[in-house]
Design a protein around this motif. Sequence first.
Motif, mmCIF file in Angstrom:
data_model
loop_
_atom_site.group_PDB
_atom_site.id
_atom_site.type_symbol
_atom_site.label_atom_id
_atom_site.label_comp_id
_atom_site.label_asym_id
_atom_site.label_seq_id
_atom_site.Cartn_x
_atom_site.Cartn_y
_atom_site.Cartn_z
ATOM 1 N N GLU A 121 17.332 1.011 -36.616
ATOM 2 C CA GLU A 121 17.167 0.098 -35.479
ATOM 3 C C GLU A 121 16.791 0.847 -34.208
ATOM 4 O O GLU A 121 17.227 0.511 -33.105
ATOM 5 N N GLN A 122 15.962 1.879 -34.365
ATOM 6 C CA GLN A 122 15.489 2.680 -33.236
ATOM 7 C C GLN A 122 13.967 2.606 -33.127
ATOM 8 O O GLN A 122 13.327 3.520 -32.605
ATOM 9 N N SER A 123 13.400 1.538 -33.631
ATOM 10 C CA SER A 123 11.956 1.325 -33.591
ATOM 11 C C SER A 123 11.695 -0.054 -33.003
ATOM 12 O O SER A 123 12.554 -0.939 -33.069
ATOM 13 N N ILE A 124 10.528 -0.238 -32.424
ATOM 14 C CA ILE A 124 10.189 -1.548 -31.852
ATOM 15 C C ILE A 124 10.206 -2.596 -32.960
ATOM 16 O O ILE A 124 9.492 -2.488 -33.957
ATOM 17 N N PHE A 125 11.029 -3.609 -32.775
ATOM 18 C CA PHE A 125 11.287 -4.608 -33.816
ATOM 19 C C PHE A 125 10.618 -5.943 -33.506
ATOM 20 O O PHE A 125 10.529 -6.814 -34.359
ATOM 21 N N CYS A 126 10.148 -6.099 -32.304
ATOM 22 C CA CYS A 126 9.699 -7.398 -31.806
ATOM 23 C C CYS A 126 8.574 -8.004 -32.643
ATOM 24 O O CYS A 126 7.515 -7.394 -32.842
ATOM 25 N N THR A 127 8.784 -9.207 -33.121
ATOM 26 C CA THR A 127 7.735 -9.960 -33.800
ATOM 27 C C THR A 127 6.585 -10.184 -32.820
ATOM 28 O O THR A 127 6.779 -10.455 -31.660
ATOM 29 N N GLY A 128 5.368 -10.054 -33.296
ATOM 30 C CA GLY A 128 4.206 -10.249 -32.442
ATOM 31 C C GLY A 128 3.635 -8.976 -31.876
ATOM 32 O O GLY A 128 2.562 -8.984 -31.275
ATOM 33 N N CYS A 129 4.365 -7.846 -32.046
ATOM 34 C CA CYS A 129 3.876 -6.565 -31.528
ATOM 35 C C CYS A 129 3.022 -5.812 -32.548
ATOM 36 O O CYS A 129 2.376 -4.832 -32.192
ATOM 37 N N HIS A 130 3.023 -6.245 -33.800
ATOM 38 C CA HIS A 130 2.464 -5.432 -34.873
ATOM 39 C C HIS A 130 1.174 -6.026 -35.451
ATOM 40 O O HIS A 130 1.031 -7.255 -35.546
ATOM 41 N N MET A 131 0.268 -5.150 -35.869
ATOM 42 C CA MET A 131 -0.899 -5.524 -36.654
ATOM 43 C C MET A 131 -0.993 -4.560 -37.833
ATOM 44 O O MET A 131 -0.842 -3.351 -37.669
ATOM 45 N N VAL A 132 -1.241 -5.108 -39.011
ATOM 46 C CA VAL A 132 -1.219 -4.356 -40.257
ATOM 47 C C VAL A 132 -2.604 -4.363 -40.883
ATOM 48 O O VAL A 132 -3.294 -5.386 -40.880
ATOM 49 N N ARG A 133 -2.986 -3.230 -41.430
ATOM 50 C CA ARG A 133 -4.220 -3.158 -42.213
ATOM 51 C C ARG A 133 -3.933 -3.733 -43.605
ATOM 52 O O ARG A 133 -3.031 -3.270 -44.301
ATOM 53 N N MET A 134 -4.681 -4.727 -44.045
ATOM 54 C CA MET A 134 -4.352 -5.425 -45.283
ATOM 55 C C MET A 134 -4.527 -4.563 -46.527
ATOM 56 O O MET A 134 -3.812 -4.756 -47.512
ATOM 57 N N ASP A 135 -5.431 -3.597 -46.509
ATOM 58 C CA ASP A 135 -5.535 -2.745 -47.694
ATOM 59 C C ASP A 135 -4.272 -1.898 -47.854
ATOM 60 O O ASP A 135 -3.832 -1.615 -48.980
ATOM 61 N N ALA A 136 -3.639 -1.527 -46.731
ATOM 62 C CA ALA A 136 -2.370 -0.811 -46.782
ATOM 63 C C ALA A 136 -1.255 -1.744 -47.252
ATOM 64 O O ALA A 136 -0.405 -1.367 -48.075
ATOM 65 N N PHE A 137 -1.247 -2.974 -46.737
ATOM 66 C CA PHE A 137 -0.221 -3.938 -47.142
ATOM 67 C C PHE A 137 -0.320 -4.232 -48.637
ATOM 68 O O PHE A 137 0.692 -4.283 -49.340
ATOM 69 N N ASP A 138 -1.533 -4.416 -49.130
ATOM 70 C CA ASP A 138 -1.723 -4.683 -50.557
ATOM 71 C C ASP A 138 -1.220 -3.524 -51.407
ATOM 72 O O ASP A 138 -0.714 -3.733 -52.523
ATOM 73 N N ALA A 139 -1.350 -2.310 -50.900
ATOM 74 C CA ALA A 139 -0.920 -1.135 -51.661
ATOM 75 C C ALA A 139 0.595 -1.074 -51.819
ATOM 76 O O ALA A 139 1.102 -0.602 -52.841
ATOM 77 N N VAL A 140 1.335 -1.552 -50.814
ATOM 78 C CA VAL A 140 2.799 -1.464 -50.870
ATOM 79 C C VAL A 140 3.451 -2.778 -51.274
ATOM 80 O O VAL A 140 4.616 -2.797 -51.663
ATOM 81 N N ASN A 141 2.714 -3.879 -51.182
ATOM 82 C CA ASN A 141 3.272 -5.187 -51.534
ATOM 83 C C ASN A 141 2.193 -6.045 -52.193
ATOM 84 O O ASN A 141 1.749 -7.048 -51.632
ATOM 85 N N PRO A 142 1.760 -5.644 -53.399
ATOM 86 C CA PRO A 142 0.660 -6.374 -54.051
ATOM 87 C C PRO A 142 0.987 -7.824 -54.380
ATOM 88 O O PRO A 142 0.085 -8.649 -54.495
ATOM 89 N N SER A 143 2.274 -8.160 -54.517
ATOM 90 C CA SER A 143 2.658 -9.537 -54.838
ATOM 91 C C SER A 143 2.703 -10.430 -53.611
ATOM 92 O O SER A 143 2.834 -11.654 -53.727
ATOM 93 N N HIS A 144 2.579 -9.846 -52.408
ATOM 94 C CA HIS A 144 2.678 -10.607 -51.146
ATOM 95 C C HIS A 144 3.959 -11.439 -51.125
ATOM 96 O O HIS A 144 3.962 -12.630 -50.811
ATOM 97 N N GLU A 145 5.071 -10.764 -51.397
ATOM 98 C CA GLU A 145 6.354 -11.458 -51.496
ATOM 99 C C GLU A 145 7.427 -10.615 -50.826
ATOM 100 O O GLU A 145 7.498 -9.396 -51.024
ATOM 101 N N ILE A 146 8.270 -11.246 -49.993
ATOM 102 C CA ILE A 146 9.411 -10.571 -49.404
ATOM 103 C C ILE A 146 10.676 -11.349 -49.752
ATOM 104 O O ILE A 146 10.624 -12.514 -50.168
ATOM 105 N N TYR A 147 11.820 -10.712 -49.581
ATOM 106 C CA TYR A 147 13.102 -11.376 -49.818
ATOM 107 C C TYR A 147 13.233 -12.551 -48.851
ATOM 108 O O TYR A 147 13.098 -12.379 -47.631
#
Length: 324
Positions: free
Chosen positions: A159-185
């Motif tokens: 909890e020592q990193s910026i957590f605020c929703t709306g501050c982040h943009m993700v590269r989708m090829d990176a997201f697909d590599a770590v979460n290919p199912s596009h599913e979170i808890y």
Amino acid sequence: MRTGYVSLIVPCYNVAATLQRFIDSVVEQTYPYVQVIAVNDGSTDETAEILKNNAKTFQNRNIVFTYVYQKNAGLGAAINAGLKHIEGEFLCWADPDDFFMPESIEKRVKELRSHPECGVVTSDAYFFQSDDLKRPVGKVSDGVEHSKDAAQFEHLLKEQSIFCTGCHMVRMDAFDAVNPSHEIYPARRGQNWQLLLPLYYKYSRVFLPEPLYGYVIYPNSMSRGDTSEERVMFRWDEHETILRETLLRMQMTAADRDKYLKYVHVRYVKKRFYSSIDFRDSHRMREQYQLLCDLHEDSDDIRELYRRNRNLLCKLIGKVKDVF
């Protein structure tokens, strides 16, 4: 995939009071290639009507508008629903209680294109009180020591990193590599941990120090209701579960998973231990202290704190007995 497009997931639950302001901030973006994925999480107010009334506005600005409805299931489930409809090269998610600065999306895309080694760009944001959206009262980065670090995984876990929703943009090829199912808890909150931790484990992050998002503080915000012991303990249990489930779903070495699972468990046992002292709950304090002993995490400071408060609580109990 729509090359150059930014997909923006917006979970919406009874946000009619602020939704139009948020939509206006999206429509006014200087970046022309945006997909809005609005997930109506079973709203009972005018949320659906506002979204549908803006369909023509989105069309006139060449914004791809995707409307999704589901029965109320919380933020995690709403994000899951939105993840199935991503068409863009980049991904953002935001709270319709807040708003974007006009150049927010454009500057983040430019930053990610300038740093191909990074999977995420995070901007700063202003804090605003809900009754005054003209004068910020602070910045999200205030007090965050490691904002500029490229490696953010352990910072976020602590909890020592910026957590605020709306501050982040993700590269989708990176997201697909770590979460290919596009599913979170599907937890009712904590989506930033679930979306960002897998990315931070594998990729670097670049930080934009300019505030490009407006985070609005409301008197009845979700965390401000956690004032009773029951609610505080529920929150710690919920956070620990979210982090544990996220780590279990991540692609990581077994040694790292065991290390970080233990770290999270110890961290939240300590949180419950400290909170039990705050609420003068001697039974829970003893219970959490014993867990720390079993985990070999009973440091000198913790032992001293336990000894001091155990004696204090014993005195308080004795005084109560004397009265009656």
